[in-house]
Design a protein around this motif. Structure first.
Motif, short mmCIF file in Angstrom:
data_model
loop_
_atom_site.label_atom_id
_atom_site.label_comp_id
_atom_site.label_asym_id
_atom_site.label_seq_id
_atom_site.Cartn_x
_atom_site.Cartn_y
_atom_site.Cartn_z
N GLU A 1 -35.96 14.49 29.92
CA GLU A 1 -37.32 14.78 30.41
C GLU A 1 -37.32 14.80 31.93
N LEU B 1 -36.84 18.90 32.53
CA LEU B 1 -38.22 19.39 32.55
C LEU B 1 -38.95 19.02 33.84
N LEU B 2 -38.96 17.73 34.17
CA LEU B 2 -39.69 17.30 35.37
C LEU B 2 -38.98 17.78 36.63
N ARG C 1 -53.98 21.16 34.37
CA ARG C 1 -53.40 19.85 34.64
C ARG C 1 -52.56 19.92 35.92
N TYR D 1 -46.40 10.84 37.87
CA TYR D 1 -45.14 11.47 37.50
C TYR D 1 -44.11 11.55 38.63
C1 IPM Z 1 -45.53 17.52 28.15
C2 IPM Z 1 -44.54 16.47 27.75
C3 IPM Z 1 -43.81 15.97 29.00
C4 IPM Z 1 -44.84 15.37 29.93
C5 IPM Z 1 -42.69 14.98 28.72
C6 IPM Z 1 -41.69 15.53 27.73
C7 IPM Z 1 -42.00 14.56 29.99
O1 IPM Z 1 -45.16 15.44 27.07
O2 IPM Z 1 -45.10 18.58 28.64
O3 IPM Z 1 -46.71 17.31 27.98
O4 IPM Z 1 -45.15 14.19 29.85
O5 IPM Z 1 -45.34 16.12 30.77
#
Ligand code: IPM
Ligand code: MN
Length: 352
Positions: A86, A90-91, A130, A137
């Protein structure tokens, strides 16, 4: 012919399966509407991490930066400790590529799939904007005296005037373009988070009054927002909120629109590489069985085309998805659709 370079990250679990169906649909749309998509596949995800020890090298980030859009399947692997992929993929991409908006439409296509009694498609139709680069985060914080009885854990919410303002401006402009109720609701917690949401609220009213006077401004606390998602979802047009609240309320939003089988989102940098994804995750237990619902990934592809400016093609995909949801599928959940993953993809592509 107009050509777009698209980076594709199938990722983990059922990610590659649903992305395959999304591509099928995108190819049908590009053929019909006269543009071309050049895909380049990137091998990122749990398997690569387990092989190399590196979730996403900086060199890959620099390559991805050059694409106008990225299509992502899912990230999450049962053999990798939560947090690594994650944060590492992703982040990392959301932050490095300054995808400062996470755009999540909540739209019910068929009454049968709404778990809230009596709610119809016209009642569940709003969009959550969002903030995607700040808040809780950023990783700001830390431990003191870790592992001792005096241990302290601090996790800070970072809210900058620049970050808040650019998110709010996007939300106001999106509300104008959407042109529905022309109402933007700030979702916060001004009664408790009196620093963070003070900044949000002041900026909201200041720029709203000065630059977006045609947009009605509304406010809801986050806890009340979850209540209204269930009780009166028809009250919302566009909602803007911070990263953590946005994460939480959009899972609830996904449920009232029919579940993870249909919910899609875009990580948007209005001037850069934006990334589109089904929000449901990698669903390891369904991997390779051809039972997962690809409609969320198809809707992510639809959002991607809309972002690229192929609005007619995007509209056509949405119309076909609506008719497939209303007229064909038995359920939106994996294994209960009455069709396989590939059959749904074929059905949408051929209808286009
Ligand atoms: C989302 C997911 C992610 C978040 C996770 C996987 C890091 O839940 O895209 O909503 O928290 O943003
Ligand atoms: Mn989430």
């Amino acid at each position: 012919m107009k050509t777009y370079d698209i980076a594709v990250i199938g990722g983990d679990g059922t990610g590659p399966e649903v992305v395959r169906e999304a591509r099928k649909v995108l190819d049908a749309a590009s053929g019909k509407y006269g543009f071309k998509l050049n895909y380049q596949d990137y091998d990122l995800g749990g398997d690569r991490y387990l092989r190399t020890g590196e979730p996403c090298p900086d060199s890959v980030v620099e390559e991805l930066r050059k694409f106008p859009a990225i299509l992502l399947g899912a990230i999450g692997h049962p053999d990798v400790k939560p947090g690594i992929l994650e944060k590492g993929i992703l982040l990392k991409l959301r932050f490095a590529l300054e995808q400062y908006i996470n755009l999540r439409p909540v739209k019910l296509y068929d009454e049968r799939f709404c778990p809230v009694k009596g709610k119809k498609p016209e009642d569940v139709d709003f969009v959550v904007v969002r903030e995607n680069n700040e808040g809780l985060y950023t990783g700001s914080g830390g431990f003191v005296f870790k592992g001792t009885p005096h241990e302290v854990a601090i996790q800070e919410s970072v809210n900058t005037r620049r970050g808040v303002e650019r998110c709010l401006r996007f939300a106001f402009e999106y509300t104008q373009r959407r042109n529905k109720e022309k109402t933007l609701t700030l979702c916060g917690k001004t009664n408790v988070l009196t620093y963070a949401f003070d900044l949000w609220e002041r900026t909201f009213h200041e720029i709203g009054a000065r630059d977006y006077a045609d947009v009605k401004r509304d406010y809801a606390h986050v806890d009340a927002t979850t209540m209204w998602f269930v009780k009166n979802p028809e009250w919302f047009d566009v909602i803007v909120t911070d990263n953590m609240f946005g994460d939480i309320i959009t899972d609830l939003g996904a449920m009232i629109q029919g579940g993870m089988g249909i919910a899609a989102g875009g990580n948007i940098n209005p001037e850069g590489a934006s990334m589109f994804e089904p929000i449901g995750g990698s669903a390891p237990k369904y991997t390779g069985q051809n039972v997962i619902n690809p409609l969320a990934a198809i809707c992510a592809g639809q959002m991607m085309l809309d972002f690229l400016g192929e609005t007619e093609a995007a509209k056509r995909i949405e119309d076909v998805v609506i008719s497939v949801v209303r007229e064909k599928v038995k359920d939106l959940a994996a294994g209960r659709m009455g069709y396989s993953t590939t059959e749904i993809g074929d059905m949408v592509a051929s209808a286009i």
